[in-house]
Design an enzyme around this catalytic site. Structure first.
Site, PDB file in Angstrom:
ATOM      1  N   CYS A 114       0.808  -1.229   0.000  1.00 28.58           N
ATOM      2  CA  CYS A 114       0.000   0.000   0.000  1.00 28.58           C
ATOM      3  C   CYS A 114       0.837   1.273   0.000  1.00 28.58           C
ATOM      4  O   CYS A 114       0.306   2.361  -0.230  1.00 28.58           O
ATOM      5  CB  CYS A 114      -0.967   0.005   1.177  1.00 28.58           C
ATOM      6  SG  CYS A 114      -2.089  -1.381   1.145  1.00 28.58           S
ATOM      7  N   HIS A 250      -3.270   7.331   2.091  1.00 28.82           N
ATOM      8  CA  HIS A 250      -3.646   5.995   1.641  1.00 28.82           C
ATOM      9  C   HIS A 250      -5.031   5.681   2.212  1.00 28.82           C
ATOM     10  O   HIS A 250      -5.326   5.995   3.360  1.00 28.82           O
ATOM     11  CB  HIS A 250      -2.617   4.970   2.127  1.00 28.82           C
ATOM     12  CG  HIS A 250      -3.055   3.556   1.900  1.00 28.82           C
ATOM     13  ND1 HIS A 250      -3.528   3.124   0.680  1.00 28.82           N
ATOM     14  CD2 HIS A 250      -3.117   2.487   2.747  1.00 28.82           C
ATOM     15  CE1 HIS A 250      -3.856   1.842   0.790  1.00 28.82           C
ATOM     16  NE2 HIS A 250      -3.619   1.440   2.014  1.00 28.82           N
ATOM     17  N   ASN A 280      -9.870  -0.258   0.052  1.00 32.01           N
ATOM     18  CA  ASN A 280      -8.410  -0.160   0.003  1.00 32.01           C
ATOM     19  C   ASN A 280      -7.924  -0.784  -1.310  1.00 32.01           C
ATOM     20  O   ASN A 280      -7.988  -2.001  -1.481  1.00 32.01           O
ATOM     21  CB  ASN A 280      -7.819  -0.887   1.220  1.00 32.01           C
ATOM     22  CG  ASN A 280      -6.300  -0.840   1.267  1.00 32.01           C
ATOM     23  OD1 ASN A 280      -5.661  -0.451   0.287  1.00 32.01           O
ATOM     24  ND2 ASN A 280      -5.744  -1.246   2.385  1.00 32.01           N
TER      25      ASN A 280
END
Ligand code: ACO
Length: 323
Positions: A114, A250, A280
């Site tokens: 990520c 993020h 996500n």
């Protein structure tokens, strides 16, 4: 010395929307639990014949359109992904071919889960600083749904697929002001897919190479690391919190995003949030959010933006840029 500045952004989301209502039919959860603990309402899922390189190509073409340059002008392609089409060649090479660039500059993937997009921008920026690149394409693209156990309620509610891209061009002034990267491999067991080519390959063959996460441990670490990276970024540039116009975090969990915004004393209307609609999307989450906010006019030329990511490894980092 050259700097890099953003001259185009683009993104792409697969058509299929998976809502919390549908997830309730799949695992033991509730819509209320998912939305209140994560902020996620829906996420996109790539079609079975859609690959990471497909998502990357759509996002890249949109970014190139805005930049007003042809693919042939690119001298560097960096793709951040944890879910590449193949073991090799890289998604970046597949993308280069799709874009019709032959005998071109370097093309390679970066894998930092990520935090991948932040890592990829850092790497590309170094090409500009040394004069090795004049025009680069940096992409975050994931088909994360392929490494999810859709019967595990701890993880399957969290992730989605997508891609975001930026085109960078050499400029006499920043652009990208600074980048800050970190990693601590000691925590590899808290968040991983514990199978691949050289370990537990049988899980890959059985289609059981899945993401595992000790969510609450990762949560605590993410909040601390992302708070610290904001402090580090401001200090390195002698900036105060009020110098930042936009935060692009993020998109893992709205509670983590809220905590980072609080640390920056930022109102939530200065924070770009897509987690509610995208979930996500790992390395794609920051460039997806960036493109959305550029296209809808929130982020304006000359404004100062901080981006920050946290992912498996652990890996984390930030980008400070003037758009
Ligand atoms: N529905 C209902 N209950 C659930 C679900 C679900 N989908 N998932 C877990 N629970 C239960 C757990 O079993 C637990 O039950 P118990 O108390 O009886 O054991 C309870 O809910 C609380 O579980 P926690 O894991 O403590 O819940 P938490 O509030 O921490 O939320 C979450 C979990 C959303 C995963 C959160 O910890 C989180 O967002 N973690 C960070 C994720 C992240 O930042 N990732 C970044 C990088 S991702 C990458 O790099 C790939």
């Amino acid at each position: 010395m050259n700097y890099a500045r953003v001259i185009g952004t683009g993104s792409y989301l697969p058509q299929k929307i998976l809502t919390n209502t549908e997830l309730v039919e799949m695992v033991d959860t509730t819509e209320e639990w998912i939305e209140s603990r994560t902020g996620i309402r829906e996420r996109r899922i790539a079609a079975s014949d859609e690959r990471t390189s497909d998502l990357a190509e759509h996002a890249s073409r949109r970014a190139l359109d805005i930049a007003g340059i042809t693919p042939q002008e690119l001298d560097l392609i960096v793709v951040a992904t944890t879910t590449p089409d193949h073991v090799f060649p890289s998604v970046a090479c597949l993308l280069q071919d799709r874009l019709g660039i032959h005998n071109g500059g370097p093309a390679f993937d970066v894998q930092a889960v990520c935090a991948g997009f932040v890592y990829a921008i850092d790497v590309a920026n170094r090409f500009f600083r040394t004069g090795a690149s004049q025009k680069a394409l940096v992409v975050g693209a994931e088909t994360f749904s392929r490494i999810i156990n859709w019967t595990d309620r701890n993880t399957c509610i969290l992730f989605g697929d997508g891609a975001g891209a930026v085109v960078l061009e050499a400029a006499p002034e920043p652009g990208i002001i600074s980048t800050h990267l970190h990693a601590d491999g000691k925590y590899h067991e808290l968040l991983n897919v514990p199978a691949g080519v050289s370990a537990n390959y049988e899980q890959v063959l059985k289609g059981e190479a899945y993401t595992q996460m000790q969510g609450s441990e990762v949560f605590k670490w993410a909040v601390k690391a992302l708070g610290d990276i904001v402090d580090e970024t401001l200090a390195a540039n002698n900036l105060g919190k009020s110098d930042i116009d936009w935060l692009i975090p993020h998109q893992a969990n709205i509670r983590i995003i809220n905590a980072t915004a609080k640390k920056l004393s930022m109102a939530m209307d200065q924070v770009i949030v897509t987690v509610d609609r995208h979930g996500n999307t790992s390395a794609a989450s920051i460039p997806l959010a960036f493109d959305e906010a550029v296209r809808d006019g929130r982020i304006q030329r000359g404004q100062t933006v901080i981006m920050e990511g946290f992912g498996g490894g652990f890996t984390w980092g930030s980008i400070l840029l003037k758009y």
